[in-house]
Enzyme design. Structure first.
Site, short mmCIF file in Angstrom:
data_model
loop_
_atom_site.label_atom_id
_atom_site.label_comp_id
_atom_site.label_asym_id
_atom_site.label_seq_id
_atom_site.Cartn_x
_atom_site.Cartn_y
_atom_site.Cartn_z
N HIS A 605 -104.22 100.81 -108.25
CA HIS A 605 -102.42 101.14 -107.16
C HIS A 605 -103.04 102.27 -106.15
CE1 HIS A 605 -98.37 101.83 -107.95
NE2 HIS A 605 -98.32 101.61 -109.13
N ASP A 609 -99.32 98.07 -104.47
CA ASP A 609 -97.99 98.85 -104.92
C ASP A 609 -97.81 97.27 -106.17
OD1 ASP A 609 -98.67 100.57 -103.70
OD2 ASP A 609 -97.34 100.25 -102.02
#
EC number: 2.3.1.12
Length: 632
Positions: A605, A609
């Site tokens: 992450h 995204d």
């Protein structure tokens, strides 16, 4: 006055009076036989065993010469003009080095271009050459000295031969005293450097080559001598396999590059956790020189012995099915030797199978080591007869089976896998995205292509997955990136790592430039890499790196799973099995039967995204459900 000779360096701007020449290995320098790593390993300017350490493409910059030459000559006014040569930092991470060999002796003239010494750093063995004429006045750090701190003075050179005698008893302590105060009677003479032991390498031995353990991967700190392919006294021909070393990545074989004779094996077969730079063996050019090394023992390996596997707990003897007395008297058993039990791996395995307590076995091997013959000839001592005293019958105790478990030593590869997986789960914020893919079109195209390739090979579904992943990475480059702590590195080429299970553990050989390769080439690469991985013949450049990873467990019937990211990559794709499912269709029945495959994308992450990961999966799905689009 000095220059550095190494390889794989692209540029170096020389300072006034100095220049750097980077030697090549294509034409080996004269001298003792050189040994190289397996023929498939790219040279990277590194001689593997003969002092050149593999495993780093780090390129020294101009600061190497600046550090080497930055300290002006420190002159003691009580001594003739001279040059103190310090040990420089020859790589960005170097803190200490090893004087591998002095090529010049005290008193010898040094001409321009002469090789003075070879220093083993944490990256490679670097040779120093002279650009000016001078004389070797004093060697301050003996040959073979390890862990010499950067900046330490290693030798003294002078311009005139008549100045050599003034440095006969020169030590760094005496030089310091001379510069701090005026001449004064010394309270006591400085202690002379310890003379090298009789067993240490020195001039009393014939010309020989000391082979050391190099770094065979960027993360390697030690290795295991898995097997010696040659015995002491045997002739070594060019191309012969000398030994196999297990690193933290794979087992790599070393081949002989020039003819010679194996004079001495310093590290026995099976020795684990051998530190980098440890001498492994001695090679000589002449057969008659072998006998001179019968008792050769360098100080670096005097305390290095094969490590015994973890001691096997004594198996619990089966309790006979007789009433247990209320106050049992322990039977006298012979006390085994205290301390560590030295046993060969084969003997340990046989002892575990037969339920033999190794502490009761007397070893007849070297230094009392227990070997196979000792296990085969071992006769267990009989227990003392049970007391005949009558006792009330009690409940029977269920017998405990002997050898209920076995301790499997952890290989270097398995240890590194464990460390990297733990690092990945603890430092990378994983999240997971799943999608189903209709594989009907892929199966039809694959069938047609395999008919065309009949007799030449076959294309698998996994090859389509690799190609589709590579093309999706071009469309969504954020998924083809790496977290580098200070920057996010976005790669312009797609090198797909393919997870392969081997007896030694999981390894990820790489299909390089998968985005520009055809399906036939990808299929050929995967078959070759998987075969080499299972045989332990992968070379470091074939599994180190990669920008995106695929792990396929679908062939084992696994429907879906989540894979652990391979740092510093940002994504790994987990492939599940295909299964037939009913899907809506515009036909009389109103449905069709489709082969549907479930995939799960694990993302970092910090780099990718959620929306970006979903976009990548959409592109991947499009390529597989319409494989003809891979041609666009």
């Amino acid at each position: 006055m000095w220059r550095v000779c190494a390889r794989r360096v692209q540029s170096a701007v020389p300072r006034a009076g100095f220049r750097a020449r980077w030697a090549t290995l294509k034409g080996p320098r004269t001298g003792p036989a050189a040994v190289r790593c397996g023929s498939g390993i790219p040279s990277y300017g590194v001689r593997s065993l003969c002092g050149w350490s593999y495993g780093s493409a780090t390129v020294p910059r101009n600061r190497i010469l600046q550090q080497l030459l930055g300290s002006p000559s420190r002159r003691s006014y009580s001594l003739p003009p001279h040059q103190k040569v310090p040990l420089p930092s020859l790589s960005p991470t170097m803190q200490a080095g090893t004087i591998a060999r002095w090529e010049k002796k005290e008193g010898e003239k040094i001409s321009e271009g002469d090789l003075i010494a070879e220093v083993e750093t944490d990256k490679a063995t670097v040779g120093f050459e002279s650009l000016e004429e001078c004389y070797m006045a004093k060697i301050l750090v003996p040959e073979g000295t390890r862990d010499v701190p950067v900046g330490s003075i290693i030798c003294i050179t002078v311009e005139k031969p008549q100045d050599i005698e003034a440095f006969k008893n020169y030590t760094l302590d005496s030089a310091t005293a001379a510069t701090q105060a005026a001449p004064a009677p010394a309270a006591a003479p400085a202690a002379a450097p310890a003379a090298p032991s009789a067993s240490a390498p020195g001039s009393s031995y014939p010309v020989h080559m000391q082979i050391v353990l190099p770094a065979l991967s960027p993360t390697m700190t030690m290795g295991t001598v898995q097997r010696w392919e040659k015995k002491v006294g045997e002739k070594l021909s060019e191309g012969d396999l000398l030994a196999e070393i297990e690193t933290d990545k794979a087992t790599i074989g070393f081949e002989v590059q020039e003819e010679g004779y194996l004079a001495k094996i310093l590290v026995p077969e099976g020795t684990r956790d051998v530190p980098l730079g440890t001498p492994l063996c001695i090679i000589v050019e002449k057969q008659e020189d072998i006998a001179a090394f019968a008792d050769y023992r360098p100080t670096e390996v005097t305390s290095l012995k094969p490590q015994a596997p973890p001691p096997v707990p004594p198996p619990v003897a089966a309790v006979p099915p007789i009433p247990q007395p209320l106050a049992p008297t322990p039977s006298a058993a012979p006390a085994g030797p205290k301390g560590r039990v030295f046993v060969s791996p084969l003997a340990k395995k046989l002892a575990a199978e037969k339920g033999i307590d190794l502490t009761q076995v007397k070893g007849t091997g070297p230094e009392g080591r227990i070997i196979k013959k000792d296990i085969d000839s071992f006769v267990p001592t009989k227990a003392a007869p049970a007391a005949a005293a009558a006792a009330p019958p009690g409940p029977r105790v269920a017998p405990t089976p002997a050898g209920v478990f076995i301790d499997i030593p952890i290989s270097n590869i398995r240890r590194v896998i464990a460390q990297r997986l733990m690092q990945s789960k603890q430092t990378i914020p994983h999240y997971y995205l799943s999608v189903d893919v209709n594989m009907g079109e892929v199966l039809l195209v694959r069938k047609e292509l395999n008919k065309m390739l009949e007799g030449k090979g076959k294309i698998s579904v996994n090859d389509f997955i690799i190609k589709a992943s590579a093309l999706a990475c071009l469309k969504v480059p954020e998924a083809n990136s790496s977290w580098m702590d200070t920057v996010i590195r976005q790669n312009h080429v797609v090198d797909v790592s393919v997870a392969v299970s081997t007896p030694a553990g999981l390894i990820t050989p790489i299909v390089f430039n998968a985005h520009i390769k055809g399906l036939e080439t990808i299929a050929s690469d995967v078959v070759s890499l998987a075969s080499k991985a299972r045989e332990g013949k992968l070379q470091p450049h074939e599994f180190q790196g990669g920008t995106f990873t695929i792990s396929n467990l679908g062939m084992f019937g696994i429907k879906n799973f989540s894979a652990i990211i391979n740092p510093p990559q940002a994504c790994i794709l987990a492939i599940g099995a295909s299964e037939d499912k009913l899907i809506p269709a515009d036909n009389e029945k109103g449905f069709d039967v489709a082969s549907v495959m479930s995939v799960t994308l694990s993302c970092d992450h910090r780099v990718v995204d959620g929306a970006v990961g979903a976009q990548w999966l959409a592109e991947f799905k499009k390529y597989l459900e319409k494989p003809v689009t891979m041609l666009l």
